[in-house]
Each structure stands twice: as structure tokens, then as C-alpha cells.
Design a protein around this motif. Structure first.
Motif, PDB file in Angstrom:
ATOM      1  N   TRP A 124       0.762  -1.224   0.074  1.00 27.15           N
ATOM      2  CA  TRP A 124       0.142  -0.048   0.031  1.00 27.15           C
ATOM      3  C   TRP A 124       0.878   1.335  -0.089  1.00 27.15           C
ATOM      4  O   TRP A 124       2.146   1.042   0.223  1.00 27.15           O
ATOM      5  CB  TRP A 124      -0.902  -0.079   1.155  1.00 27.15           C
ATOM      6  CG  TRP A 124      -0.625   0.113   2.604  1.00 27.15           C
ATOM      7  CD1 TRP A 124       0.547  -0.747   3.397  1.00 27.15           C
ATOM      8  CD2 TRP A 124      -1.064   0.974   3.529  1.00 27.15           C
ATOM      9  NE1 TRP A 124       0.375  -0.144   4.476  1.00 27.15           N
ATOM     10  CE2 TRP A 124      -0.186   0.790   4.755  1.00 27.15           C
ATOM     11  CE3 TRP A 124      -1.703   2.168   3.374  1.00 27.15           C
ATOM     12  CZ2 TRP A 124      -0.527   1.443   6.076  1.00 27.15           C
ATOM     13  CZ3 TRP A 124      -2.193   2.970   4.734  1.00 27.15           C
ATOM     14  CH2 TRP A 124      -1.536   2.624   5.831  1.00 27.15           C
ATOM     15  N   TYR A 125       0.122   2.494  -0.140  1.00 30.54           N
ATOM     16  CA  TYR A 125       1.036   3.644  -0.034  1.00 30.54           C
ATOM     17  C   TYR A 125       0.177   4.682   0.554  1.00 30.54           C
ATOM     18  O   TYR A 125      -1.099   4.520   0.647  1.00 30.54           O
ATOM     19  CB  TYR A 125       1.333   4.055  -1.670  1.00 30.54           C
ATOM     20  CG  TYR A 125       0.297   4.445  -2.537  1.00 30.54           C
ATOM     21  CD1 TYR A 125      -0.061   5.641  -2.970  1.00 30.54           C
ATOM     22  CD2 TYR A 125      -0.867   3.350  -3.143  1.00 30.54           C
ATOM     23  CE1 TYR A 125      -1.120   6.078  -3.679  1.00 30.54           C
ATOM     24  CE2 TYR A 125      -1.451   3.550  -4.118  1.00 30.54           C
ATOM     25  CZ  TYR A 125      -1.956   5.067  -4.048  1.00 30.54           C
ATOM     26  OH  TYR A 125      -2.830   5.256  -5.313  1.00 30.54           O
ATOM     27  N   HIS A 126       1.189   5.586   1.250  1.00 31.14           N
ATOM     28  CA  HIS A 126       0.482   6.692   2.158  1.00 31.14           C
ATOM     29  C   HIS A 126       1.428   7.604   2.482  1.00 31.14           C
ATOM     30  O   HIS A 126       2.610   7.440   2.193  1.00 31.14           O
ATOM     31  CB  HIS A 126      -0.017   5.979   3.462  1.00 31.14           C
ATOM     32  CG  HIS A 126       1.136   5.302   4.390  1.00 31.14           C
ATOM     33  ND1 HIS A 126       1.660   5.865   5.068  1.00 31.14           N
ATOM     34  CD2 HIS A 126       1.566   3.982   4.167  1.00 31.14           C
ATOM     35  CE1 HIS A 126       2.577   5.016   5.781  1.00 31.14           C
ATOM     36  NE2 HIS A 126       2.508   3.934   5.085  1.00 31.14           N
ATOM     37  N   PRO A 127       1.071   8.746   3.071  1.00 31.50           N
ATOM     38  CA  PRO A 127       1.998   9.646   3.362  1.00 31.50           C
ATOM     39  C   PRO A 127       3.060   9.191   4.564  1.00 31.50           C
ATOM     40  O   PRO A 127       2.574   8.475   5.341  1.00 31.50           O
ATOM     41  CB  PRO A 127       1.173  10.958   4.000  1.00 31.50           C
ATOM     42  CG  PRO A 127      -0.226  10.940   3.398  1.00 31.50           C
ATOM     43  CD  PRO A 127      -0.205   9.438   3.296  1.00 31.50           C
ATOM     44  N   HIS A 128       4.135   9.974   4.524  1.00 31.43           N
ATOM     45  CA  HIS A 128       5.151   9.545   5.702  1.00 31.43           C
ATOM     46  C   HIS A 128       6.216  10.611   6.028  1.00 31.43           C
ATOM     47  O   HIS A 128       7.153  10.653   5.890  1.00 31.43           O
ATOM     48  CB  HIS A 128       5.967   8.366   5.058  1.00 31.43           C
ATOM     49  CG  HIS A 128       6.539   7.525   6.304  1.00 31.43           C
ATOM     50  ND1 HIS A 128       7.393   8.109   7.181  1.00 31.43           N
ATOM     51  CD2 HIS A 128       6.529   6.256   6.154  1.00 31.43           C
ATOM     52  CE1 HIS A 128       7.920   6.983   8.117  1.00 31.43           C
ATOM     53  NE2 HIS A 128       7.321   5.868   7.669  1.00 31.43           N
ATOM     54  N   LEU A 129       5.459  11.736   6.070  1.00 28.62           N
ATOM     55  CA  LEU A 129       6.148  13.037   6.705  1.00 28.62           C
ATOM     56  C   LEU A 129       6.185  13.137   8.290  1.00 28.62           C
ATOM     57  O   LEU A 129       5.494  12.463   9.194  1.00 28.62           O
ATOM     58  CB  LEU A 129       5.215  14.197   6.341  1.00 28.62           C
ATOM     59  CG  LEU A 129       3.893  14.670   6.865  1.00 28.62           C
ATOM     60  CD1 LEU A 129       3.789  15.922   6.260  1.00 28.62           C
ATOM     61  CD2 LEU A 129       2.931  13.676   6.205  1.00 28.62           C
ATOM     62  N   HIS A 130       7.426  13.323   8.880  1.00 27.61           N
ATOM     63  CA  HIS A 130       7.691  13.234  10.332  1.00 27.61           C
ATOM     64  C   HIS A 130       6.975  14.295  10.880  1.00 27.61           C
ATOM     65  O   HIS A 130       6.814  15.684  10.654  1.00 27.61           O
ATOM     66  CB  HIS A 130       9.078  13.721  10.368  1.00 27.61           C
ATOM     67  CG  HIS A 130       9.583  13.507  11.920  1.00 27.61           C
ATOM     68  ND1 HIS A 130       9.325  12.518  12.691  1.00 27.61           N
ATOM     69  CD2 HIS A 130      10.178  14.395  12.714  1.00 27.61           C
ATOM     70  CE1 HIS A 130       9.528  12.727  13.877  1.00 27.61           C
ATOM     71  NE2 HIS A 130      10.276  13.736  13.901  1.00 27.61           N
ATOM     72  N   GLY A 131       6.020  13.964  11.951  1.00 26.31           N
ATOM     73  CA  GLY A 131       5.337  14.277  12.625  1.00 26.31           C
ATOM     74  C   GLY A 131       3.778  14.604  12.119  1.00 26.31           C
ATOM     75  O   GLY A 131       3.061  14.923  13.263  1.00 26.31           O
ATOM     76  N   THR A 133       2.286  12.198   9.888  1.00 25.35           N
ATOM     77  CA  THR A 133       1.682  11.043   9.108  1.00 25.35           C
ATOM     78  C   THR A 133       0.294  10.780   9.597  1.00 25.35           C
ATOM     79  O   THR A 133      -0.536  10.437   8.877  1.00 25.35           O
ATOM     80  CB  THR A 133       2.769   9.866   9.359  1.00 25.35           C
ATOM     81  OG1 THR A 133       3.805  10.412   8.625  1.00 25.35           O
ATOM     82  CG2 THR A 133       1.963   8.870   8.456  1.00 25.35           C
ATOM     83  N   ALA A 134       0.023  10.840  10.901  1.00 28.04           N
ATOM     84  CA  ALA A 134      -1.250  10.339  11.309  1.00 28.04           C
ATOM     85  C   ALA A 134      -2.501  11.182  10.636  1.00 28.04           C
ATOM     86  O   ALA A 134      -3.504  10.519  10.264  1.00 28.04           O
ATOM     87  CB  ALA A 134      -1.408  10.313  12.802  1.00 28.04           C
ATOM     88  N   THR A 434       1.983   2.442  14.567  1.00 28.08           N
ATOM     89  CA  THR A 434       0.752   3.223  15.424  1.00 28.08           C
ATOM     90  C   THR A 434       1.085   4.553  14.949  1.00 28.08           C
ATOM     91  O   THR A 434       1.985   5.160  15.508  1.00 28.08           O
ATOM     92  CB  THR A 434       0.673   2.847  17.082  1.00 28.08           C
ATOM     93  OG1 THR A 434       0.622   1.398  17.233  1.00 28.08           O
ATOM     94  CG2 THR A 434      -0.219   3.768  17.634  1.00 28.08           C
ATOM     95  N   LEU A 435       0.226   5.326  14.328  1.00 25.02           N
ATOM     96  CA  LEU A 435       0.942   6.367  13.688  1.00 25.02           C
ATOM     97  C   LEU A 435       0.983   7.626  14.589  1.00 25.02           C
ATOM     98  O   LEU A 435       2.004   8.481  14.322  1.00 25.02           O
ATOM     99  CB  LEU A 435      -0.204   6.986  12.557  1.00 25.02           C
ATOM    100  CG  LEU A 435      -0.328   5.993  11.393  1.00 25.02           C
ATOM    101  CD1 LEU A 435      -1.174   6.399  10.152  1.00 25.02           C
ATOM    102  CD2 LEU A 435       1.056   5.744  10.612  1.00 25.02           C
ATOM    103  N   ARG A 436       0.592   7.769  15.770  1.00 30.30           N
ATOM    104  CA  ARG A 436       0.533   8.845  16.807  1.00 30.30           C
ATOM    105  C   ARG A 436       1.941   8.432  17.397  1.00 30.30           C
ATOM    106  O   ARG A 436       2.840   9.426  17.452  1.00 30.30           O
ATOM    107  CB  ARG A 436      -0.193   8.972  17.450  1.00 30.30           C
ATOM    108  CG  ARG A 436      -0.046   9.901  18.874  1.00 30.30           C
ATOM    109  CD  ARG A 436      -0.927  10.155  19.895  1.00 30.30           C
ATOM    110  NE  ARG A 436      -2.357  10.740  19.376  1.00 30.30           N
ATOM    111  CZ  ARG A 436      -3.245  10.939  20.084  1.00 30.30           C
ATOM    112  NH1 ARG A 436      -3.343  10.549  21.457  1.00 30.30           N
ATOM    113  NH2 ARG A 436      -4.164  11.805  19.862  1.00 30.30           N
ATOM    114  N   HIS A 437       2.344   7.166  17.577  1.00 29.07           N
ATOM    115  CA  HIS A 437       3.726   6.821  18.097  1.00 29.07           C
ATOM    116  C   HIS A 437       4.714   7.254  17.218  1.00 29.07           C
ATOM    117  O   HIS A 437       5.883   7.713  17.386  1.00 29.07           O
ATOM    118  CB  HIS A 437       3.814   5.344  18.535  1.00 29.07           C
ATOM    119  CG  HIS A 437       3.174   5.032  19.534  1.00 29.07           C
ATOM    120  ND1 HIS A 437       2.469   3.642  19.927  1.00 29.07           N
ATOM    121  CD2 HIS A 437       2.127   5.764  20.486  1.00 29.07           C
ATOM    122  CE1 HIS A 437       1.822   3.836  21.137  1.00 29.07           C
ATOM    123  NE2 HIS A 437       1.677   4.808  21.067  1.00 29.07           N
TER     124      HIS A 437
END
Length: 473
Positions: A124-131, A133-134, A434-437
Motif C-alpha cells: 500500500w501507499y500513504h504519506p510519511h512525513l515526520h510529525g 503522518t497520522a 501506530t501512527l501517533r507513536h
């Protein structure tokens, strides 16, 4: 308090199946065009919900490519803030990975390119910017990336996309009274958002009209936080045929399959003419109430027609999955997860945490030191589980994985080989999904370097502000 929606969901909307993304060949390279954009979507709240999507108002088309193909993806950012797109589970150069070092500024286009070189799988694909992402995933930026190969094509499996081969992007949401997304949490919910409304491919209360004896479900836990324990209401058995990184060597008969955030499972389930049955989620092994692990949820209703065709049974053998020999490991590393840190450190975009020699096989010992539920995702590689708390993994966890669930106190040993793409400038990530973590710091960076180069992390220095999408890579 545990949530229970069983019997409360009106299955009154046909399941939306994400379209296959259009592509064309440019000089022998399969090229996709994707645009991140804002819009409004009917998510069943009585009025339109502001959302984000890719080539649409919510979620994204399914990308599909063959092993051995050269691909490029032109990713344009039509949002009013910077974002990224990460190809979760993909084996590719770190510069093309779409992590926090490949930011795309508003109005700019990023064009990663690579050769597909891994087995058939549901990625799959999704955003992955630091801080952030969630928030970006919660707004709706997510899609499937299916890889095909000749081994999979030679098997008698359901593969008619949208008919007997379905992507299921499962996400939970909360809403305000005005239909806008609610991202609030209580002070106890350190893991992040859990919602009582479950969407499948963005569809609330979905049903699917079954026309074949068997249906292949490519299930993605696309939620920010919530674990799912998927099972059918009548406890029927199904065949697990694949995990994150591809097919298993043989189907595994199960009655339930647990997925933490970011994990995938491919299952084949059989139906009888005229029946109706619901896919549900029950409490997970952890029972972590604050992350939704104690909830009972109705997910999706299947409605079988009176006359069913298609594939009737699953092959007894699938593909060869060679085990990585533990004796070939060149190094063992330890990763202790606690709070929002790994090995006592929170993410630093300018710091390299680990340096790995190209071609090496390594064992990673990952331990959850606290009472929270975590999981662990490694970019670029697919790994195998050696043991869980000293015990051999069950059959359904012996295939290729890129994300693994670690309930509180659990210790797991992973083995993997780093075969390609050395770079002293572009790192890969490892992190809790866990995106918040992840956003709060539970992430680290590693380089893969040529044999003979230094493996000391402090010998390498990054410039974390260099990649803003202002030019194509």
C-alpha cells in the motif's frame, strides 16, 4: 468502555472498489500520474465530510505492476501543505521511498522511479512525513499497490479485480455533529484515535454482492491505531494465502486473523448460493481497550447470489518461501520499544541510528518494554519471524512480513537480508506503525553502505531540510 456495533450497522451501501490506476508506457517505463487533493466525500454522516484523496476526494486508486517492470510515479501535490507518498512494503532505493526526506511542497511534483523486484504481494501507499503522518492518513490519503508475478499467475486463485479479488482498506473514523472528521482523543488514549464508524474502501455500512464460489480478500488495516481481529459471524474457516510480503508456501486454514496498523493479509473465503454473512472484528489478543482492542465491530456484509461461478477451491501448494538460515547472520541488533522512543531515543531527522553493510543478513531483536501495544515496520526489506518469546511462530506468521505486532512485554526475533541500493546520503526508516507513536518520535533511520565503508552511525551526516519536491528526483 468497549465499543460494540454488532447488529447496529445498516449495510445499505454497495462496497466501493478503488479503480485501477491508469498507466502508460514512456520509453518502456510504466508511468502513473497521481495528484493529492482536497475535497468533500459522503461518508454517511448526513452531509459531506471534508477529506483528502489522490485522483479523487478520498483514498486513492490501486496501482498495479508486474515484477520486472520499470515504473515511475508522478506525484503532484495539490494540497495547501507539504506531504509525501511512501510505498509501504516496496523494495526500492531509499531516495525513491517517499519517507520524510522526500517532501513534496504544495504545487510541486516528485517523480520516483524504480524496478519492481519482489514477489507478488498486496502493498500500500500513504504519506510519511515526520510529525504529521497520522493526520494525513486520517484525512484519506491511502491506496493499495498490487504486485503481480508469473508464479502467482500460474496458480488457480481468484484474480478478477473487483469481482472475486477485492482490496479491503479498513479504517475507523470519528465524526463531529457537522460531519467533519473528529481527531480528538482522551488523555488516556496515548496510542491515538479510535472511532466507532468503520469504513471499508471509504464506504460506510458496506455490502458486496458475491457472484463466485470463492472470493479473495486483500485486507489492509489502514487505521491509525486500531487493531482488528477479523472473523466471520458464523466462525467459518477461510484460507490465509499471503501476508505483507507475498504468498505463503501453502494455505493456512484459520477462523480469525489479527492485523495491527499497516499489516495486510490475503485470504480466500468460500460462499454458498443465497447466503448472507458478515465480516466482523472481535477483541484482539491484547484486549487493549484504549486502542480498540476490546471492541466488537460489524465490518462488511457479503450477499451471495443464487448461482455462483469462478474458482471453487484453493490450491494445496502456493509458492516456495525459502527460510533464511539463522547461521548466515552477520550481526544481531537490539531494538527496545518504550513510550514513544526506540532504544531510549526519539526520531532525529539528522541522525543515523544504524549502518548496515550491503549483502548482510541480520537478526533484529525487537522488544516491547511497556504495557502499550506497539508494532514494528522496516522499510525496504521483507523479513521472516524467527521466534516470538522464544517460540516458533505459528504457520500463519512464517511468510514474508514488513510489519509485525508486539503486544506489551513481547520479544520477537526477525531475520532479513539487505540485498540492494547502498547510499551514504539517503536513509530508510524503521518505526512503530501506530501512527501517533511514529509522529511523536518512535522511529529511527538506517543506511545501507558498500562493503568496506564505515558502519559507525556518527560517520554520516544528513541534511534533513533538503527534499522539498521543488524538482523531480
Amino acid at each position: 468502555m468497549a465499543v460494540d456495533t454488532v447488529g447496529e450497522v445498516d449495510f445499505d451501501r454497495a462496497l466501493d472498489v478503488p479503480p485501477l490506476a491508469e498507466s502508460h508506457l514512456e520509453g518502456g517505463v510504466r508511468t502513473f500520474d497521481l495528484t493529492m487533493q482536497a475535497g468533500e466525500t459522503d461518508l454517511g454522516q448526513g452531509s459531506m465530510t471534508p477529506t483528502w484523496g489522490i485522483n479523487g476526494t478520498h483514498l486513492a486508486p490501486t496501482l498495479r505492476a508486474e515484477r520486472g517492470e520499470d515504473v515511475q510515479v508522478r506525484v503532484s501535490n495539490g494540497l495547501d501543505e507539504a506531504s509525501t507518498l511512501h510505498w509501504h512494503g516496496m523494495h526500492l532505493p531509499a531516495q525513491m521511498d517517499g519517507g520524510p526526506h522526500q517532501m513534496i511542497a504544495p504545487g510541486q511534483t516528485w517523480t520516483p522511479h524504480w524496478r519492481i523486484d519482489q514477489p507478488a504481494a498486496s502493498l500500500w501507499y500513504h504519506p510519511h512525513l515526520h510529525g504529521q503522518t497520522a493526520r494525513h492518513v486520517y484525512q484519506g490519503l491511502a491506496g493499495m499497490f498490487i504486485i503481480d508475478d508469473q508464479d502467482e499467475a500460474g496458480l488457480d486463485l481468484p484474480r478478477d479485480y473487483g469481482v472475486d479479488d477485492l482490496p479491503l482498506i479498513v479504517q475507523d473514523k470519528k465524526f463531529h455533529d457537522d460531519a467533519t472528521l473528529d481527531s480528538s482523543t482522551s488523555f488516556m488514549q496515548s496510542a491515538g484515535i479510535t472511532g466507532e464508524t468503520v469504513l471499508v474502501n471509504g464506504t460506510p455500512g458496506p455490502y458486496f454482492d458475491v457472484t463466485t464460489h470463492t472470493v479473495r480478500l486483500r485486507i489492509l488495516n489502514g487505521s491509525n491505531t486500531r487493531p482488528y481481529n477479523f472473523a466471520f459471524e458464523d466462525d467459518r474457516a477461510f484460507a490465509l494465502i499471503g501476508t505483507d510480503g507475498g504468498l505463503l508456501d501453502a494455505p493456512v486454514d484459520l477462523h480469525e486473523v489479527q492485523l495491527s496498523a499497516g499489516e495486510r493479509a490475503e485470504i480466500v473465503v468460500a460462499f454458498e448460493p443465497g447466503e448472507q454473512v458478515r465480516l466482523q472484528s472481535g477483541p484482539s489478543d491484547t484486549g487493549d481497550r484504549l486502542a480498540g482492542g476490546a471492541d466488537h465491530l460489524d465490518i462488511l456484509q457479503f450477499r451471495a447470489g443464487d448461482h455462483l461461478g469462478g474458482v471453487q477451491q484453493v490450491p494445496r501448494e502456493l509458492v516456495e518461501v525459502p527460510r533464511i538460515d539463522e547461521s548466515t547472520a552477520a550481526r544481531t541488533r537490539d531494538f527496545d520499544l518504550s513510550g514513544v522512543s526506540i532504544n531510549g531515543q526519539e526520531m532525529d531527522m539528522a541522525r543515523i541510528d544504524e549502518v548496515i553493510t550491503l549483502g548482510d543478513t541480520e537478526i533484529w531483536n525487537v522488544t516491547n518494554l511497556d504495557g502499550q501495544t506497539h508494532n514494528f515496520h522496516i522499510h525496504d526489506v521483507q523479513f521472516q519471524i524467527l521466534d516470538i518469546d522464544g517460540r516458533e511462530p505459528p504457520p500463519h506468521l512464517r511468510g514474508w512480513k514488513d510489519t509485525v505486532w508486539l503486544p506489551g512485554g513481547q520479544h520477537i526475533r526477525l531475520i532479513m537480508t539487505f540485498t540492494d541500493y547502498p547510499s551514504t546520503q539517503w536513509p530508510y526508516m524503521y518505526h512503530c506503525h501506530t501512527l501517533r507513536h511514529e509522529d511523536q518520535g518512535m522511529m529511527g533511520q538506517f543506511l545501507i553502505v558498500e562493503p568496506g565503508q564505515s558502519t559507525q552511525p556518527n560517520d554520516y551526516h544528513l541534511q534533513p531540510d533538503r527534499g522539498h519536491g521543488e524538482r523531480d528526483h
